[in-house]
Write a protein that holds these residues in place. Structure first.
Motif, PDB file in Angstrom:
ATOM      1  N   LYS A 177      56.663 -57.578 -75.475  1.00  0.00           N
ATOM      2  CA  LYS A 177      57.885 -56.891 -75.071  1.00  0.00           C
ATOM      3  C   LYS A 177      59.064 -57.845 -74.913  1.00  0.00           C
ATOM      4  N   GLY A 178      58.828 -59.119 -75.228  1.00  0.00           N
ATOM      5  CA  GLY A 178      59.905 -60.101 -75.158  1.00  0.00           C
ATOM      6  C   GLY A 178      60.146 -60.677 -73.780  1.00  0.00           C
ATOM      7  N   SER A 179      59.195 -60.486 -72.856  1.00  0.00           N
ATOM      8  CA  SER A 179      59.356 -60.993 -71.500  1.00  0.00           C
ATOM      9  C   SER A 179      58.367 -62.130 -71.243  1.00  0.00           C
ATOM     10  N   PHE A 180      58.865 -63.224 -70.636  1.00  0.00           N
ATOM     11  CA  PHE A 180      58.017 -64.383 -70.383  1.00  0.00           C
ATOM     12  C   PHE A 180      57.867 -64.684 -68.887  1.00  0.00           C
ATOM     13  N   ASP A 181      58.570 -63.945 -68.038  1.00  0.00           N
ATOM     14  CA  ASP A 181      58.477 -64.179 -66.596  1.00  0.00           C
ATOM     15  C   ASP A 181      57.057 -63.959 -66.085  1.00  0.00           C
ATOM     16  N   GLU A 182      56.390 -62.958 -66.657  1.00  0.00           N
ATOM     17  CA  GLU A 182      55.026 -62.655 -66.229  1.00  0.00           C
ATOM     18  C   GLU A 182      54.082 -63.830 -66.468  1.00  0.00           C
ATOM     19  N   LYS A 183      54.353 -64.599 -67.518  1.00  0.00           N
ATOM     20  CA  LYS A 183      53.468 -65.715 -67.856  1.00  0.00           C
ATOM     21  C   LYS A 183      53.519 -66.811 -66.790  1.00  0.00           C
ATOM     22  N   ILE A 184      54.676 -66.975 -66.176  1.00  0.00           N
ATOM     23  CA  ILE A 184      54.789 -67.941 -65.081  1.00  0.00           C
ATOM     24  C   ILE A 184      53.921 -67.498 -63.916  1.00  0.00           C
ATOM     25  N   VAL A 185      54.015 -66.208 -63.588  1.00  0.00           N
ATOM     26  CA  VAL A 185      53.213 -65.660 -62.493  1.00  0.00           C
ATOM     27  C   VAL A 185      51.727 -65.800 -62.793  1.00  0.00           C
ATOM     28  N   LEU A 186      51.336 -65.482 -64.025  1.00  0.00           N
ATOM     29  CA  LEU A 186      49.928 -65.571 -64.406  1.00  0.00           C
ATOM     30  C   LEU A 186      49.419 -67.011 -64.328  1.00  0.00           C
ATOM     31  N   GLY A 187      50.230 -67.941 -64.807  1.00  0.00           N
ATOM     32  CA  GLY A 187      49.829 -69.340 -64.780  1.00  0.00           C
ATOM     33  C   GLY A 187      49.640 -69.860 -63.365  1.00  0.00           C
ATOM     34  N   VAL A 188      50.603 -69.564 -62.494  1.00  0.00           N
ATOM     35  CA  VAL A 188      50.521 -70.010 -61.097  1.00  0.00           C
ATOM     36  C   VAL A 188      49.332 -69.337 -60.404  1.00  0.00           C
ATOM     37  N   ALA A 189      49.168 -68.044 -60.646  1.00  0.00           N
ATOM     38  CA  ALA A 189      48.045 -67.324 -60.040  1.00  0.00           C
ATOM     39  C   ALA A 189      46.716 -67.873 -60.554  1.00  0.00           C
ATOM     40  N   GLY A 190      46.673 -68.241 -61.832  1.00  0.00           N
ATOM     41  CA  GLY A 190      45.457 -68.802 -62.400  1.00  0.00           C
ATOM     42  C   GLY A 190      45.074 -70.117 -61.742  1.00  0.00           C
ATOM     43  N   ILE A 191      46.058 -70.986 -61.550  1.00  0.00           N
ATOM     44  CA  ILE A 191      45.798 -72.269 -60.878  1.00  0.00           C
ATOM     45  C   ILE A 191      45.301 -72.034 -59.453  1.00  0.00           C
ATOM     46  N   ALA A 192      45.923 -71.067 -58.756  1.00  0.00           N
ATOM     47  CA  ALA A 192      45.517 -70.762 -57.380  1.00  0.00           C
ATOM     48  C   ALA A 192      44.082 -70.227 -57.340  1.00  0.00           C
ATOM     49  N   LEU A 193      43.734 -69.360 -58.285  1.00  0.00           N
ATOM     50  CA  LEU A 193      42.384 -68.789 -58.317  1.00  0.00           C
ATOM     51  C   LEU A 193      41.335 -69.846 -58.642  1.00  0.00           C
ATOM     52  N   ILE A 194      41.648 -70.732 -59.573  1.00  0.00           N
ATOM     53  CA  ILE A 194      40.713 -71.806 -59.913  1.00  0.00           C
ATOM     54  C   ILE A 194      40.476 -72.697 -58.696  1.00  0.00           C
ATOM     55  N   SER A 195      41.551 -73.066 -58.015  1.00  0.00           N
ATOM     56  CA  SER A 195      41.432 -73.911 -56.827  1.00  0.00           C
ATOM     57  C   SER A 195      40.609 -73.222 -55.745  1.00  0.00           C
ATOM     58  N   ALA A 196      40.906 -71.950 -55.516  1.00  0.00           N
ATOM     59  CA  ALA A 196      40.179 -71.198 -54.492  1.00  0.00           C
ATOM     60  C   ALA A 196      38.717 -71.040 -54.867  1.00  0.00           C
ATOM     61  N   GLY A 197      38.457 -70.798 -56.154  1.00  0.00           N
ATOM     62  CA  GLY A 197      37.080 -70.624 -56.601  1.00  0.00           C
ATOM     63  C   GLY A 197      36.246 -71.869 -56.400  1.00  0.00           C
ATOM     64  N   ILE A 198      36.794 -73.021 -56.762  1.00  0.00           N
ATOM     65  CA  ILE A 198      36.053 -74.276 -56.608  1.00  0.00           C
ATOM     66  C   ILE A 198      35.864 -74.626 -55.136  1.00  0.00           C
ATOM     67  N   LEU A 199      36.900 -74.434 -54.312  1.00  0.00           N
ATOM     68  CA  LEU A 199      36.804 -74.751 -52.898  1.00  0.00           C
ATOM     69  C   LEU A 199      35.807 -73.818 -52.193  1.00  0.00           C
ATOM     70  N   TYR A 200      35.857 -72.549 -52.545  1.00  0.00           N
ATOM     71  CA  TYR A 200      34.934 -71.595 -51.926  1.00  0.00           C
ATOM     72  C   TYR A 200      33.494 -71.910 -52.323  1.00  0.00           C
ATOM     73  N   ARG A 201      33.331 -72.365 -53.536  1.00  0.00           N
ATOM     74  CA  ARG A 201      32.001 -72.754 -54.010  1.00  0.00           C
ATOM     75  C   ARG A 201      31.421 -73.879 -53.150  1.00  0.00           C
ATOM     76  N   GLN A 202      32.265 -74.797 -52.772  1.00  0.00           N
ATOM     77  CA  GLN A 202      31.797 -75.911 -51.926  1.00  0.00           C
ATOM     78  C   GLN A 202      31.438 -75.431 -50.525  1.00  0.00           C
ATOM     79  N   ARG A 203      32.213 -74.488 -49.997  1.00  0.00           N
ATOM     80  CA  ARG A 203      31.933 -73.969 -48.650  1.00  0.00           C
ATOM     81  C   ARG A 203      30.578 -73.250 -48.632  1.00  0.00           C
ATOM     82  N   ARG A 204      30.279 -72.551 -49.744  1.00  0.00           N
ATOM     83  CA  ARG A 204      28.999 -71.833 -49.820  1.00  0.00           C
ATOM     84  C   ARG A 204      27.833 -72.796 -49.850  1.00  0.00           C
ATOM     85  N   ARG A 205      28.076 -74.017 -50.354  1.00  0.00           N
ATOM     86  CA  ARG A 205      27.009 -75.010 -50.408  1.00  0.00           C
ATOM     87  C   ARG A 205      26.669 -75.509 -49.007  1.00  0.00           C
TER      88      ARG A 205
END
Length: 205
Positions: A177-205
């Motif tokens: 649709k010619g919009s790139f603002d969403e990609k910034i949100v997705l990228g930042v959210a992706g980094i946050a989810l990866i960080s949270a996933g790895i950190l939560y994995r350690q807490r479960r250990r």
């Protein structure tokens, strides 16, 4: 440093290589399934968002696959390197390959269709790919189930075919649709989810 290199080599040999080959084969099928020549900017965006973005799932989700084996988990706990560092090394390998695969794809697309901004489209598809992979990483961290880790990003991907009415800034197909603002949100959210996933994995250990 030698220990980090050894962990990276072991991951590449015993875990990551099959997924790398699948990602390469998946990308090589693009000319057959989507076409690579004579595309306008919208068609280029369709190829990237409806097909190439999925490489993020193939390459990022497997960072936890070795943890499925209890013997490998026990061995990892007996070593001097913390598990989260092992996960970070696997993640860095996956991200580097993802960057390279998407970059090569963009170069080929631009060579055949010089009608779009390669950097803008590269960053756009990267944001979507990282977000999809991050959904899988977070899903596995919470469920400890690899099937769910793959299913969650694929279900989310399918949901995007209904449009952006409900997904808003988390819409995967915004470049069409010619919009790139969403990609910034997705990228930042992706980094946050990866960080949270790895950190939560350690807490479960």
């Amino acid at each position: 440093m030698e220990l980090y290199i050894a962990v990276g080599k072991a991951n590449l040999k015993h875990n990551f290589l099959p997924h790398l080959l699948i990602a390469l084969c998946f990308s090589l099928l693009a000319p057959v399934l989507m076409g690579m020549k004579g595309l306008d900017s919208v068609q280029v965006a369709q190829t990237l968002e409806m097909y190439v973005q999925l490489v993020g799932v193939i390459l990022l989700v497997p960072i936890f696959i070795p943890d499925q084996d209890r013997n490998i988990r026990d061995l990892a706990r007996s070593k001097y390197m913390p598990a989260f560092k092992v996960h970070l090394i696997r993640l860095m390998e996956s991200l580097l390959v993802l960057l390279a695969v998407l970059g090569a794809f963009i170069i080929v697309l631009y060579f055949n269709n010089p009608v779009f901004s390669p950097i803008q489209y590269y960053l756009g598809v990267l944001g979507g790919a990282v977000f999809l992979g991050a959904l899988g990483i977070m899903a596995y961290s919470l469920s400890d189930n690899m099937a769910i880790a793959y299913m969650v990003p694929m279900v989310y991907y399918v949901c995007n075919y209904s449009g952006d009415k409900y997904l808003q800034k988390f819409y995967l197909f915004s470049m069409i649709k010619g919009s790139f603002d969403e990609k910034i949100v997705l990228g930042v959210a992706g980094i946050a989810l990866i960080s949270a996933g790895i950190l939560y994995r350690q807490r479960r250990r």
